[in-house]
Design a protein around this motif. Sequence first.
Motif, PDB file in Angstrom:
ATOM      1  N   CYS A 137      35.383  56.591  49.150  1.00  7.28           N
ATOM      2  CA  CYS A 137      33.931  56.736  49.082  1.00  7.28           C
ATOM      3  C   CYS A 137      33.304  55.864  48.004  1.00  7.28           C
ATOM      4  O   CYS A 137      32.221  56.190  47.502  1.00  7.28           O
ATOM      5  CB  CYS A 137      33.573  58.201  48.827  1.00  7.28           C
ATOM      6  SG  CYS A 137      34.146  59.312  50.117  1.00  7.28           S
ATOM      7  N   HIS A 138      33.951  54.790  47.609  1.00  2.34           N
ATOM      8  CA  HIS A 138      33.381  53.934  46.573  1.00  2.34           C
ATOM      9  C   HIS A 138      33.872  52.500  46.744  1.00  2.34           C
ATOM     10  O   HIS A 138      34.794  52.227  47.515  1.00  2.34           O
ATOM     11  CB  HIS A 138      33.770  54.438  45.187  1.00  2.34           C
ATOM     12  CG  HIS A 138      35.238  54.294  44.892  1.00  2.34           C
ATOM     13  ND1 HIS A 138      36.155  55.284  45.133  1.00  2.34           N
ATOM     14  CD2 HIS A 138      35.958  53.249  44.382  1.00  2.34           C
ATOM     15  CE1 HIS A 138      37.358  54.879  44.794  1.00  2.34           C
ATOM     16  NE2 HIS A 138      37.261  53.644  44.330  1.00  2.34           N
ATOM     17  N   SER A 139      33.263  51.618  46.001  1.00  3.10           N
ATOM     18  CA  SER A 139      33.660  50.215  45.970  1.00  3.10           C
ATOM     19  C   SER A 139      33.166  49.600  44.670  1.00  3.10           C
ATOM     20  O   SER A 139      32.098  49.952  44.174  1.00  3.10           O
ATOM     21  CB  SER A 139      33.081  49.441  47.160  1.00  3.10           C
ATOM     22  OG  SER A 139      33.394  48.067  47.073  1.00  3.10           O
ATOM     23  N   GLN A 140      33.983  48.720  44.119  1.00  2.00           N
ATOM     24  CA  GLN A 140      33.565  47.958  42.946  1.00  2.00           C
ATOM     25  C   GLN A 140      33.558  46.486  43.312  1.00  2.00           C
ATOM     26  O   GLN A 140      34.516  45.995  43.912  1.00  2.00           O
ATOM     27  CB  GLN A 140      34.517  48.189  41.771  1.00  2.00           C
ATOM     28  CG  GLN A 140      34.151  47.385  40.524  1.00  2.00           C
ATOM     29  CD  GLN A 140      35.219  47.467  39.453  1.00  2.00           C
ATOM     30  OE1 GLN A 140      36.024  48.379  39.431  1.00  2.00           O
ATOM     31  NE2 GLN A 140      35.238  46.476  38.566  1.00  2.00           N
ATOM     32  N   GLU A 141      32.520  45.796  43.011  1.00  2.56           N
ATOM     33  CA  GLU A 141      32.423  44.368  43.271  1.00  2.56           C
ATOM     34  C   GLU A 141      31.897  43.707  42.008  1.00  2.56           C
ATOM     35  O   GLU A 141      30.743  43.896  41.636  1.00  2.56           O
ATOM     36  CB  GLU A 141      31.522  44.079  44.478  1.00  2.56           C
ATOM     37  CG  GLU A 141      32.100  44.649  45.778  1.00  2.56           C
ATOM     38  CD  GLU A 141      31.173  44.464  46.964  1.00  2.56           C
ATOM     39  OE1 GLU A 141      30.238  43.643  46.851  1.00  2.56           O
ATOM     40  OE2 GLU A 141      31.369  45.141  47.982  1.00  2.56           O
ATOM     41  N   ASP A 142      32.785  42.945  41.350  1.00  2.00           N
ATOM     42  CA  ASP A 142      32.491  42.366  40.052  1.00  2.00           C
ATOM     43  C   ASP A 142      32.074  43.494  39.095  1.00  2.00           C
ATOM     44  O   ASP A 142      32.826  44.435  38.917  1.00  2.00           O
ATOM     45  CB  ASP A 142      31.431  41.274  40.172  1.00  2.00           C
ATOM     46  CG  ASP A 142      31.981  40.067  40.932  1.00  2.00           C
ATOM     47  OD1 ASP A 142      33.141  39.692  40.689  1.00  2.00           O
ATOM     48  OD2 ASP A 142      31.258  39.514  41.781  1.00  2.00           O
ATOM     49  N   GLY A 143      30.893  43.444  38.517  1.00  2.00           N
ATOM     50  CA  GLY A 143      30.515  44.459  37.536  1.00  2.00           C
ATOM     51  C   GLY A 143      29.701  45.587  38.096  1.00  2.00           C
ATOM     52  O   GLY A 143      29.185  46.416  37.338  1.00  2.00           O
ATOM     53  N   ALA A 144      29.572  45.670  39.416  1.00  2.00           N
ATOM     54  CA  ALA A 144      28.760  46.718  40.039  1.00  2.00           C
ATOM     55  C   ALA A 144      29.652  47.746  40.718  1.00  2.00           C
ATOM     56  O   ALA A 144      30.639  47.394  41.370  1.00  2.00           O
ATOM     57  CB  ALA A 144      27.790  46.112  41.048  1.00  2.00           C
ATOM     58  N   PHE A 145      29.297  49.025  40.579  1.00  2.00           N
ATOM     59  CA  PHE A 145      30.019  50.114  41.221  1.00  2.00           C
ATOM     60  C   PHE A 145      29.090  50.811  42.201  1.00  2.00           C
ATOM     61  O   PHE A 145      27.938  51.116  41.881  1.00  2.00           O
ATOM     62  CB  PHE A 145      30.520  51.111  40.175  1.00  2.00           C
ATOM     63  CG  PHE A 145      31.169  52.324  40.777  1.00  2.00           C
ATOM     64  CD1 PHE A 145      32.444  52.254  41.300  1.00  2.00           C
ATOM     65  CD2 PHE A 145      30.489  53.537  40.821  1.00  2.00           C
ATOM     66  CE1 PHE A 145      33.040  53.368  41.863  1.00  2.00           C
ATOM     67  CE2 PHE A 145      31.077  54.660  41.380  1.00  2.00           C
ATOM     68  CZ  PHE A 145      32.362  54.575  41.904  1.00  2.00           C
ATOM     69  N   LYS A 146      29.611  51.077  43.413  1.00  2.00           N
ATOM     70  CA  LYS A 146      28.813  51.701  44.455  1.00  2.00           C
ATOM     71  C   LYS A 146      29.626  52.820  45.087  1.00  2.00           C
ATOM     72  O   LYS A 146      30.819  52.656  45.339  1.00  2.00           O
ATOM     73  CB  LYS A 146      28.443  50.674  45.532  1.00  2.00           C
ATOM     74  CG  LYS A 146      27.932  49.350  44.977  1.00  2.00           C
ATOM     75  CD  LYS A 146      28.025  48.248  46.004  1.00  2.00           C
ATOM     76  CE  LYS A 146      27.771  46.887  45.393  1.00  2.00           C
ATOM     77  NZ  LYS A 146      27.945  45.784  46.363  1.00  2.00           N
ATOM     78  N   SER A 147      28.981  53.939  45.359  1.00  2.00           N
ATOM     79  CA  SER A 147      29.660  55.026  46.061  1.00  2.00           C
ATOM     80  C   SER A 147      28.652  55.776  46.917  1.00  2.00           C
ATOM     81  O   SER A 147      27.461  55.843  46.593  1.00  2.00           O
ATOM     82  CB  SER A 147      30.330  55.988  45.069  1.00  2.00           C
ATOM     83  OG  SER A 147      29.370  56.677  44.296  1.00  2.00           O
ATOM     84  N   ASP A 148      29.153  56.326  48.014  1.00  2.00           N
ATOM     85  CA  ASP A 148      28.308  57.097  48.919  1.00  2.00           C
ATOM     86  C   ASP A 148      29.208  58.016  49.740  1.00  2.00           C
ATOM     87  O   ASP A 148      30.426  57.847  49.779  1.00  2.00           O
ATOM     88  CB  ASP A 148      27.497  56.180  49.828  1.00  2.00           C
ATOM     89  CG  ASP A 148      26.252  56.860  50.368  1.00  2.00           C
ATOM     90  OD1 ASP A 148      26.093  58.073  50.138  1.00  2.00           O
ATOM     91  OD2 ASP A 148      25.444  56.186  51.039  1.00  2.00           O
ATOM     92  N   ARG A 149      28.614  58.940  50.430  1.00  2.00           N
ATOM     93  CA  ARG A 149      29.367  59.947  51.163  1.00  2.00           C
ATOM     94  C   ARG A 149      29.943  59.389  52.467  1.00  2.00           C
ATOM     95  O   ARG A 149      29.444  58.414  53.015  1.00  2.00           O
ATOM     96  CB  ARG A 149      28.481  61.158  51.461  1.00  2.00           C
ATOM     97  CG  ARG A 149      27.867  61.753  50.204  1.00  2.00           C
ATOM     98  CD  ARG A 149      27.118  63.058  50.500  1.00  2.00           C
ATOM     99  NE  ARG A 149      26.416  63.504  49.299  1.00  2.00           N
ATOM    100  CZ  ARG A 149      26.991  64.173  48.313  1.00  2.00           C
ATOM    101  NH1 ARG A 149      28.285  64.464  48.392  1.00  2.00           N
ATOM    102  NH2 ARG A 149      26.296  64.546  47.245  1.00  2.00           N
ATOM    103  N   VAL A 150      30.968  60.078  52.961  1.00  2.00           N
ATOM    104  CA  VAL A 150      31.574  59.785  54.261  1.00  2.00           C
ATOM    105  C   VAL A 150      31.510  61.051  55.096  1.00  2.00           C
ATOM    106  O   VAL A 150      31.944  62.116  54.648  1.00  2.00           O
ATOM    107  CB  VAL A 150      33.038  59.321  54.110  1.00  2.00           C
ATOM    108  CG1 VAL A 150      33.734  59.253  55.468  1.00  2.00           C
ATOM    109  CG2 VAL A 150      33.104  57.964  53.426  1.00  2.00           C
ATOM    110  N   GLU A 151      30.958  60.940  56.299  1.00  2.00           N
ATOM    111  CA  GLU A 151      30.825  62.083  57.189  1.00  2.00           C
ATOM    112  C   GLU A 151      31.594  61.805  58.469  1.00  2.00           C
ATOM    113  O   GLU A 151      31.348  60.808  59.155  1.00  2.00           O
ATOM    114  CB  GLU A 151      29.349  62.358  57.498  1.00  2.00           C
ATOM    115  CG  GLU A 151      28.530  62.719  56.263  1.00  2.00           C
ATOM    116  CD  GLU A 151      27.091  63.048  56.601  1.00  2.00           C
ATOM    117  OE1 GLU A 151      26.773  63.078  57.818  1.00  2.00           O
ATOM    118  OE2 GLU A 151      26.294  63.273  55.675  1.00  2.00           O
ATOM    119  N   ILE A 152      32.539  62.696  58.776  1.00  2.00           N
ATOM    120  CA  ILE A 152      33.418  62.542  59.934  1.00  2.00           C
ATOM    121  C   ILE A 152      33.209  63.739  60.845  1.00  2.00           C
ATOM    122  O   ILE A 152      33.340  64.891  60.426  1.00  2.00           O
ATOM    123  CB  ILE A 152      34.898  62.450  59.498  1.00  2.00           C
ATOM    124  CG1 ILE A 152      35.083  61.271  58.539  1.00  2.00           C
ATOM    125  CG2 ILE A 152      35.816  62.328  60.696  1.00  2.00           C
ATOM    126  CD1 ILE A 152      36.416  61.268  57.829  1.00  2.00           C
ATOM    127  N   GLY A 153      32.883  63.482  62.091  1.00  2.00           N
ATOM    128  CA  GLY A 153      32.612  64.548  63.042  1.00  2.00           C
ATOM    129  C   GLY A 153      33.867  65.277  63.483  1.00  2.00           C
ATOM    130  O   GLY A 153      34.994  64.972  63.065  1.00  2.00           O
TER     131      GLY A 153
END
Length: 829
Positions: free
Chosen positions: A757-773
């Motif tokens: 639920c996340h990713s780092q690219e260079d100096g930026a960090f991003k995360s968000d939810r994952v919804e699976i039916g």
Amino acid sequence: MTGQQLKAVETAAVPDTEVALAGLLADVAKLDQVPFDSHFFNDLGADSLVMAHFCARVRKRPDLPSVSMRDIYRYPTISALVAALAGGTPQDTDLGAPPITALDTRPPAEPIGRPHFVLCGVLQALCYLGYASLVAVITTRGYEWIAGGKSVLASYARSVVFGAVLLVVLCALPIVMKWLLIGRWKPQRIRIWSLPYVRFWLVRTLVRSSPARLFAGSPLYPLYLRALGARVGRGVTYLSRSVPVCTDLLTIGDNTVVRKDSLISCYHAHDGVIETGPVTLGRDAVVSEATVLDIGTRLGDGSQLGHASSLHTGQQVPDGARWHGSPGEPTDAEFQPLEAARCGTLRRAVHGVLLLLVLVTVYVPLAVGCLDVLLSRVLASNATLREQTSAIGWNYYGDLFVVTVVGFALALPAALVLMATVPRLLARFVTLGRTYPLYGFHHGVHRAILLLTNSRFLTRLFGDSSAIVYYLRWIGYDLRHVEQSGSNFGTGVKHESPFASKVGSGTMVADGLSLMNADYSSTSFRVSRIEIGAHNFLGNRISYPARGRTGDNCLLATKVMVPVDGPVRHDVGLLGSPSFEIPRSVVRDSTFDEVAGGDGLRRGLAGKNRHNAATVAWTLFVAWLYLFCVAALYSTAASLYARWGTTTVALANALALPFTVFYFVVVERIVAVRHRPGPLFCSIYDRRFWQRERYWKVPAETYLQVLNGTPFKGFVWRMLGADVGTRLFDDGCHLTDRWMVRIGDNCTINAGTVIQCHSQEDGAFKSDRVEIGSGCTFSVGAYVHYGVRIGDGAVLATDSFLMKGEVVPERARWAGNPARPALEGGGEA
């Protein structure tokens, strides 16, 4: 539409498709207008997340052709995209591979109800208790016999004999149980949670937990596979520690090599059913690193499958052909750049005998001796055991506290000294670029270096902090010109040889990097130098080959297949398997550039170092406390042995797993109680990111693998914060951010799956939810990125990579790296 007046550039001569696509993109990207010739990334400032949402919106429009992220990167303007769609270039001629056979379309068996689900869990728990009791009987009898030795030499001799017997028993048990419970594996369908599934699970668990898997890469390993029923030819070299389960369905021809991290199970799970099927490797075939071979696949004689690639059900590589990619497709690249060497039967036999002798005379007596000190010597002698009537007192636990603290404190520097000295001396005997025969002196030296310098615990301890640079440099990496960022490497880095590994200045690695310094054939090996260029960023789960063709300032996306042919790539990004070029960076990734240098960097790095130091201290404390508790558990069992006999040790064995689960669930809850993981977009110098690093590092995760394939796995995921529905079948999934995942009812998740639920690219960090039916199936080796929504009944095919922000419709089947919709009758759109 947004609150703004959104519109697309329109002329009378413009086709309706261009107008519609431009309008959708303007709406998604929140732009006033989208010129048809504007570059999505360079001109409009979009990123892959925005474009994934755009693709999802397009797929909801029946009047528009379907668009994938691969199409977006290849045709990065509205005009180019529409022209390609009109000409049929995307989708139907995108792949050079033959059509992929669809998963079994027969209707699944009726769903197993709750009574069968509960009964399966009870039977699996009873199997665990039986195994714990068996081990208790063997070990207590052995320790009593060893303690009866009248001298150190006699005790050592008894340790050798007992260790040899124990090794034979533990290796033979899976073989015996397989032939008793299964007989010969055949292509079949087994309903998950049924009684036949319990037999399947028991054999699979015993096979994959056998100490024989430690023989991977030696001549003993093919013998073990043959004993399990596999048809393995002469001169086979099998380097992967992932043991095939349905071995009667595995055929490997003479002189074939299967390299490390390959996954060949001869089964997969789909929609609540286990499906077994054959995997055939011809003579002189090559299966490269980090590959997945699904059931019903075949490599012909002399064929090759490249690294970070896969074969989906029904794919067959012709004799002498070279394939790569996920799913595989033809290529001209060479994946066996190594000449053969003389390595006959005698050399293999001698190596196998010497390996057994070292194991039985050194490692096993050492392990037995340590346990002997903890159990038998604590109680002085067997006679004392018989006379003792009460448990040991608090004084002993105080002594145990001191011993574990001192031992733990000395173990870390001792390990660091060992890793910095012995491998350096051994490295003098292996010349880079020279080809040596397998199973000789130089191969033994290389294997010793590999084992001594790859420590998962230390890499995890120092990863995601400034300390990882000094640690890797300490064990031999060439990091002389590193720009310290505090996140130069993640918590998972491994290699064949640290003395042949160089990483350029300014390069950052997210996690899961594997440096493939060594090339192997069935008879020879060669260690080569790997140099990763300066100012690169490497995503997750990347296997980097010695002949990788990337230079400076490259973005290597998650699960990318690093090319080994063509020109050296500079100033670009690479995505997918096989890889294709994408922009090196986008506007969103430069949001935090002001803190990446100067005073902002110094302040941020200082704060991160302090926080990471506290995280390392927490990690060490949690590990020590767990060691102390387990030692106290078994010491208590030993103190009660005189009164209750083997029952006390069996009870300790039985309690070890539930205690481990409870302990680390509590630890993880404590870590997350104040800073529960959630959607985030911030700099790596933001305190919220440092807290996320602590969440990943402090609690252990290895214990979860013991629960694979049981109803207890979903229960533990819920205890760890994941929103998991009923009757989840999890055969080996890794959830990095448990609090941010929602999984519906009756989902089937195969081994090797990662939901991140996340990713780092260079100096930026991003995360968000994952919804699976509900009712979804994730096939073997699937990888799901953050911000994804997957509809009910959807299927993600083998080794697929579902990129961030994708929306998978209900009952859709997606495949590939990056994943895209598959055709109805098999193959990919």
